[in-house]
Scaffold this active site. Sequence first.
Site, short mmCIF file in Angstrom:
data_model
loop_
_atom_site.label_atom_id
_atom_site.label_comp_id
_atom_site.label_asym_id
_atom_site.label_seq_id
_atom_site.Cartn_x
_atom_site.Cartn_y
_atom_site.Cartn_z
N SER A 428 -11.80 -4.22 54.02
CA SER A 428 -12.77 -3.78 53.03
C SER A 428 -14.07 -3.34 53.71
O SER A 428 -14.43 -3.85 54.78
CB SER A 428 -13.05 -4.93 52.07
OG SER A 428 -13.61 -4.44 50.89
N TYR A 587 -25.66 0.41 43.73
CA TYR A 587 -26.30 1.45 44.53
C TYR A 587 -26.43 2.71 43.67
O TYR A 587 -26.08 2.68 42.49
CB TYR A 587 -25.53 1.67 45.85
CG TYR A 587 -25.56 0.41 46.68
CD1 TYR A 587 -26.78 -0.07 47.16
CD2 TYR A 587 -24.42 -0.33 46.92
CE1 TYR A 587 -26.86 -1.26 47.88
CE2 TYR A 587 -24.48 -1.52 47.64
CZ TYR A 587 -25.70 -1.98 48.12
OH TYR A 587 -25.78 -3.15 48.81
N ARG A 633 -15.12 3.68 44.81
CA ARG A 633 -15.27 2.25 44.58
C ARG A 633 -16.09 2.03 43.32
O ARG A 633 -17.16 2.62 43.15
CB ARG A 633 -15.92 1.56 45.77
CG ARG A 633 -15.98 0.06 45.57
CD ARG A 633 -16.27 -0.71 46.84
NE ARG A 633 -15.12 -1.50 47.21
CZ ARG A 633 -15.17 -2.64 47.89
NH1 ARG A 633 -16.33 -3.10 48.32
NH2 ARG A 633 -14.10 -3.30 48.17
N GLY A 731 -12.14 -8.51 52.90
CA GLY A 731 -13.38 -8.36 53.63
C GLY A 731 -13.61 -9.52 54.57
O GLY A 731 -13.24 -9.49 55.75
C1 LIG Z 1 -21.13 -8.68 55.21
C2 LIG Z 1 -20.61 -7.88 54.07
C3 LIG Z 1 -21.00 -6.55 53.93
C4 LIG Z 1 -20.51 -5.78 52.87
N1 LIG Z 1 -20.82 -4.46 52.79
C5 LIG Z 1 -20.22 -3.65 51.89
C6 LIG Z 1 -20.36 -2.25 51.90
O1 LIG Z 1 -21.03 -1.69 52.76
N2 LIG Z 1 -19.75 -1.53 50.94
C7 LIG Z 1 -18.97 -2.11 49.99
O2 LIG Z 1 -18.42 -1.42 49.13
N3 LIG Z 1 -18.79 -3.43 49.97
C8 LIG Z 1 -19.38 -4.21 50.88
N4 LIG Z 1 -19.12 -5.56 50.89
C9 LIG Z 1 -18.20 -6.12 49.90
C10 LIG Z 1 -16.78 -6.18 50.49
O3 LIG Z 1 -16.25 -4.91 50.74
C11 LIG Z 1 -15.83 -6.93 49.54
O4 LIG Z 1 -15.72 -6.19 48.35
C12 LIG Z 1 -16.33 -8.32 49.23
O5 LIG Z 1 -16.72 -8.99 50.42
C13 LIG Z 1 -15.23 -9.13 48.54
O6 LIG Z 1 -14.08 -9.22 49.31
P1 LIG Z 1 -13.73 -10.52 50.23
O7 LIG Z 1 -13.74 -11.69 49.31
O8 LIG Z 1 -12.35 -10.22 50.78
O9 LIG Z 1 -14.76 -10.64 51.29
C14 LIG Z 1 -19.64 -6.36 51.93
C15 LIG Z 1 -19.27 -7.69 52.07
C16 LIG Z 1 -19.73 -8.46 53.13
C17 LIG Z 1 -19.27 -9.89 53.26
#
Ligand SMILES: Cc1cc2nc3c(=O)[nH]c(=O)nc-3n(C[C@H](O)[C@H](O)[C@H](O)COP(=O)(O)O)c2cc1C
Length: 770
Positions: A428, A587, A633, A731
């Site tokens: 992600s 955003y 997204r 992610g």
């Molecule tokens: C450190 C960090 C940075 C993130 N940056 C973005 C990003 O730039 N764009 C985005 O769409 N989501 C971003 N997310 C959200 C992740 O893509 C994801 O949707 C979210 O962490 C939930 O998934 P997970 O539980 O597998 O971590 C970020 C998440 C984390 C932890």
Amino acid sequence: MHDTGPVGNPSGITRIAVVGGGPGGLYFAALAARRHPDWHITVWERNAPDDTFGFGVVFSDETLESIEVGDAEIFTELAGRFVRWDDIDVHYRRTVDGPGSTTTSGGHKFAAVSRVGLLDLLHKRCGELGVRLRFETEAPPIGDLIADYDLVVAADGVHSASRQAFADVFEPTLDTRRCKYIWLGSDTAFDSFTFDVRPTPHGVVQLHGYPYDQGGSTVIVEMREEVWAGLGLTDGNAIERCAELFPDRLDGHRLHGNNSKWIAFTTVRCARWSHRNLVLIGDAAHTAHFSIGSGTKLAMQDAAALVEKLGEATDVATALADYETERRPVVLSTQRAAQASLEWFEDLGRYLDQEPAQFAFNLLTRSRRITYDNLRLRDPQYVSDVDSWFAGHEVARGATPGPPTVRPPMFQPYVLGGLELRNRVVVSAMDMYSSTDGLPGDFHLVHLGSKALGGAGLVMTEMVCVSPEGRITPGCTGLYDDAQTQAWQRITAFVHEQTGARIGVQLGHSGRKGSTRLMWDGIDDPLPEGNWPIAAPSPLPYKEGSQTPRELTRAELDAIREDFAASARRAREAGFDLLELHCAHGYLLSSFISPLTNHRTDHYGGSLDDRLRFPLEVLAAVKEEWSGPLSVRLSATDWHPDGLTPEESLQVARAFAAAGVDAVDISTGQVVSDEQPAYGRSFQTPYADRIRHDLAADFPHVTVIAVGAISSYDDVNSIILAGRADLCALGRTHLYDPQWTLHAAAEQDYPMEWPKPFAAGRRKPPTGRG
Ligand SMILES: Cc1cc2nc3c(=O)[nH]c(=O)nc-3n(C[C@H](O)[C@H](O)[C@H](O)COP(=O)(O)O)c2cc1C
Ligand SMILES: Cc1cc2nc3c(=O)[nH]c(=O)nc-3n(C[C@H](O)[C@H](O)[C@H](O)COP(=O)(O)OP(=O)(O)OC[C@H]3O[C@@H](n4cnc5c(N)ncnc54)[C@H](O)[C@@H]3O)c2cc1C
């Protein structure tokens, strides 16, 4: 509970009143009397001993073990009365014209007993242990009981008057649901836990049935209220009409009722379970939808925990607090599973496009408690049959290149808008806040390169910003100058030359969430100095202390649209395989879509169509420069009562699908700072599921990506096989383990190709990973 014999009485209790002689109240009384023979326990039950509503009660192995420890006599007596069986049968889509299909999954180890039998043995046990049972007697007023007894146990069921008498303390919420259901009995013993889901001209109806003795089964018939109304069902005609709906399932046997009425399930939740010396247990405190069969189990477990805590604590207040501390997490977890199951059945109609194998797997895994691995342990042949079906199905629908090869679902290759991915795992998008002047550097090469080496099918970049003002923080990367284009090109080249992964870029603009600190210095807080002006659809600050953005003018919108187009062109030059437009998380583009953040009065605000106008204009401009696979997204909910409605989120996905995206990546929230998200394991997947089934009819080739707290390969297999999503994005799991997919393959004995330099390390770990 470890000590089953009589114990000391540190809390100094002598007199206990129990309101309600259901399984909760009686089991409490029996266990308490056994452990404390000197206690005087009285149970009031308004019904006669042989009146009972309902038919059979199901127990799992785990509940049986706790009953065995609690009171061996009750357990032995119960064990003698049980009927036991292993199979769940899912009968699906039987109509007057066709036989439908049956899928059987084995190894479930259920035991059931009639409710009347359970209550009968609890009555006997209470009698032997000196409990006073007052049948056909309304309990005295709760205020009198509280004054006269050391402890009052309110086990008075879902409509608990004790709870209502102190509603200001317990703060109950009663969530009455959208289906009508009825408990009936049949004089045939089913040989399995039986689900029968069949269409009628008014909508889908379902039967849940299970045996409870050699000659009887519980039969619950459930349907949406509008289907029930359409079929003209009433309490008076229920038995006759339900038998007509499922004649073959009953095989000529009769249905019968026991004061049976059509009811709507009410989920009870309470902020507190005790007040002074009054404590709620069982349905009085909480309910869990019958489809996960846990009401009686929870009531009996509450009773056992309460007895244990009363034996340990030195005063009643501490015992009641300890009881709640122990039981609340268990109850919450069961209620979460029950809620998922309840909603699944409410929305059953959505799944009727699924083929029988997928529908049955979907049904079995609906509460997320039973998973792919769990089913494989219980019945390997069943899972291998579904895997084979899936392999063929995915090739037939063009999602997987042929010929079909049977493998764990997460390892089925996938074609997204012409782009072939080696498996269903996506890294992600995660902002690393580690760039200077928008340039991706060595950090990004190592970070994204290691994820690509780690086995995922698709690796997404962080949100890459389309302009310097469009950055979230000074550490965000961009694609707005040549140096950045070349730096990204170095990364895509590494991925393509050294790994089997594909790499996608996520393009975005921060909008009102821009000009903030690096994540670890204060997420969403403005910079201490050197802030740049921010802009948004409307001049609404994100949170207290945030800059107020200026409202974007028409000319500025045009400029931003051109920035997106220019970045899309650079993305193509940089060699990315997929482009994702970031329209989530508050955003810029997301803040046009949400009614909370877009208060414009021009063509770009107001109705959903108008709020979608600018994001869709940007998409169209991007498509002029980018002809490869395109994803968007979305935040499918704002987690706010005035935010995007569930129906609107479907319309948003449909609008982007109609505008030509190949994939929708379904996230939620982060749009407003006062959101109230309901986090939990794979908590966003239901949104992906809903959108996938909604798009299926008109946009069958649009890929749906689920994301959010999906962290085990078992969950990925379950989500993909049940058809809740086509791909799963993970992610934080990849921050913990960049080689997550390679490890998932090893743990499943799936022979995934490892990067040659790493192949020597390819082994199954000596112990399983949870
Ligand atoms: C450190 C960090 C940075 C993130 N940056 C973005 C990003 O730039 N764009 C985005 O769409 N989501 C971003 N997310 C959200 C992740 O893509 C994801 O949707 C979210 O962490 C939930 O998934 P997970 O539980 O597998 O971590 C970020 C998440 C984390 C932890
Ligand atoms: C109609 C119906 C049928 C059901 N059938 C089944 C089934 O077949 N299988 C199954 O597993 N689950 C069934 N359930 C769910 C299951 O009964 C509950 O989850 C479980 O019984 C909870 O146990 P409890 O002891 O907390 O409450 P209950 O079993 O509801 O017991 C509460 C008792 O308190 C009594 N009571 C309430 N107020 C007073 C008062 N003021 N004075 C005296 N007595 C009072 C009631 O008469 C009742 O007997 C059924 C529920 C309902 C509503």
